[in-house]
Scaffold this motif. Structure first.
Motif, short mmCIF file in Angstrom:
data_model
loop_
_atom_site.label_atom_id
_atom_site.label_comp_id
_atom_site.label_asym_id
_atom_site.label_seq_id
_atom_site.Cartn_x
_atom_site.Cartn_y
_atom_site.Cartn_z
N GLN A 25 0.84 -1.19 0.00
CA GLN A 25 0.00 0.00 0.00
C GLN A 25 0.88 1.25 0.00
O GLN A 25 2.03 1.20 0.42
CB GLN A 25 -0.91 -0.01 1.22
N GLY A 26 0.32 2.33 -0.50
CA GLY A 26 1.06 3.59 -0.54
C GLY A 26 1.90 3.77 -1.78
O GLY A 26 2.61 4.76 -1.92
N ASN A 27 1.81 2.83 -2.72
CA ASN A 27 2.57 2.90 -3.97
C ASN A 27 1.69 3.21 -5.17
O ASN A 27 2.13 3.09 -6.30
CB ASN A 27 3.31 1.58 -4.23
N GLY A 28 0.43 3.58 -4.92
CA GLY A 28 -0.48 3.92 -6.02
C GLY A 28 -1.14 2.72 -6.67
O GLY A 28 -1.82 2.88 -7.69
N LEU A 29 -0.97 1.52 -6.12
CA LEU A 29 -1.55 0.34 -6.74
C LEU A 29 -3.07 0.33 -6.66
O LEU A 29 -3.74 -0.12 -7.59
CB LEU A 29 -0.97 -0.94 -6.12
N GLY A 30 -3.64 0.83 -5.55
CA GLY A 30 -5.09 0.90 -5.43
C GLY A 30 -5.69 1.85 -6.46
O GLY A 30 -6.71 1.56 -7.07
N HIS A 43 -13.75 6.04 1.06
CA HIS A 43 -14.57 6.96 0.27
C HIS A 43 -13.73 7.89 -0.59
O HIS A 43 -14.07 8.16 -1.75
CB HIS A 43 -15.47 7.78 1.19
N ASP A 44 -12.64 8.43 -0.04
CA ASP A 44 -11.81 9.38 -0.79
C ASP A 44 -11.20 8.73 -2.03
O ASP A 44 -11.13 9.36 -3.10
CB ASP A 44 -10.71 9.96 0.10
N LEU A 45 -10.77 7.48 -1.92
CA LEU A 45 -10.23 6.78 -3.09
C LEU A 45 -11.30 6.66 -4.16
O LEU A 45 -11.08 7.02 -5.32
CB LEU A 45 -9.73 5.38 -2.70
N TYR A 46 -12.47 6.17 -3.80
CA TYR A 46 -13.50 5.91 -4.80
C TYR A 46 -14.07 7.19 -5.41
O TYR A 46 -14.45 7.20 -6.58
CB TYR A 46 -14.61 5.04 -4.20
N ARG A 47 -14.11 8.27 -4.65
CA ARG A 47 -14.57 9.56 -5.21
C ARG A 47 -13.71 9.99 -6.40
O ARG A 47 -14.22 10.61 -7.33
CB ARG A 47 -14.54 10.63 -4.13
N GLN A 48 -12.43 9.67 -6.36
CA GLN A 48 -11.53 10.05 -7.46
C GLN A 48 -11.92 9.38 -8.78
O GLN A 48 -11.47 9.80 -9.85
CB GLN A 48 -10.09 9.66 -7.12
#
Length: 172
Positions: A98-103, A129-134
């Motif tokens: 995590q933290g490498n932009g893979l998500g 939520h913040d990830l999916y909003r993008q």
């Protein structure tokens, strides 16, 4: 939908693929059973069935997924009818990656997948939520109109354990 069963993307040393033959069932089960909040304690048999009956599964791998040295570091499932509706679930990237932009990369690939990119997507999350909003997701203003049927999970697990003759040896 066969054309969607072997999509592959590459980013540096990581690969993302929709080929179910590359999935590492033990890695997926371990994360869902032990590390997720949404499938704590799920059996490996249930995870196998979920993968088997889900039209699109995405695996993230360190290394080329077609080689035996690959290492699975992420996963997601999309349940869809390929025309109107898609449900995103079981999304994870292993904590050590995590933290490498893979998500974000996983989400970019999912929402741009042919045949589902314009379907109505839904998902449930407690903390991302913040990830999916993008990627265009928003809280459903009509949630008060939603209905659910929970079913009996214990009976369902017994049901899925009944023999079904399907030829997918890589998921055994």
């Amino acid at each position: 939908m066969n054309e969607l069963q072997n999509l592959t993307w590459q980013k540096d040393d990581f690969y993302l693929s929709t080929n179910k033959e590359y999935l590492d069932l033990s890695t997926i089960h371990s994360y869902l059973c032990n590390d997720s909040y949404w499938q704590q304690g799920v059996s490996i048999e249930a995870v196998r069935e979920q993968i088997l009956y889900t039209p699109l599964c995405y695996g993230i791998y360190l290394g080329n997924p077609s080689t035996p040295t690959r290492y699975q570091v992420g996963f997601a499932r999309v349940i869809t009818d390929f025309t109107r509706f898609s449900y995103l679930c079981d999304v994870f990237v292993s904590p050590d990656h995590q933290g490498n932009g893979l998500g974000k990369w996983l989400m970019e690939c999912i929402v741009e997948t042919p045949r589902i990119r314009n379907t109505f997507f839904s998902l449930k999350t407690r903390d991302a939520h913040d990830l999916y909003r993008q990627y265009g997701f928003e809280l459903d203003p009509n949630l008060d109109k939603a209905m659910v049927r929970t079913g009996n999970q214990e009976q369902q697990l017994e049901e899925i354990m009944k023999p079904v003759q399907l030829n997918l040896p890589h998921l055994r």
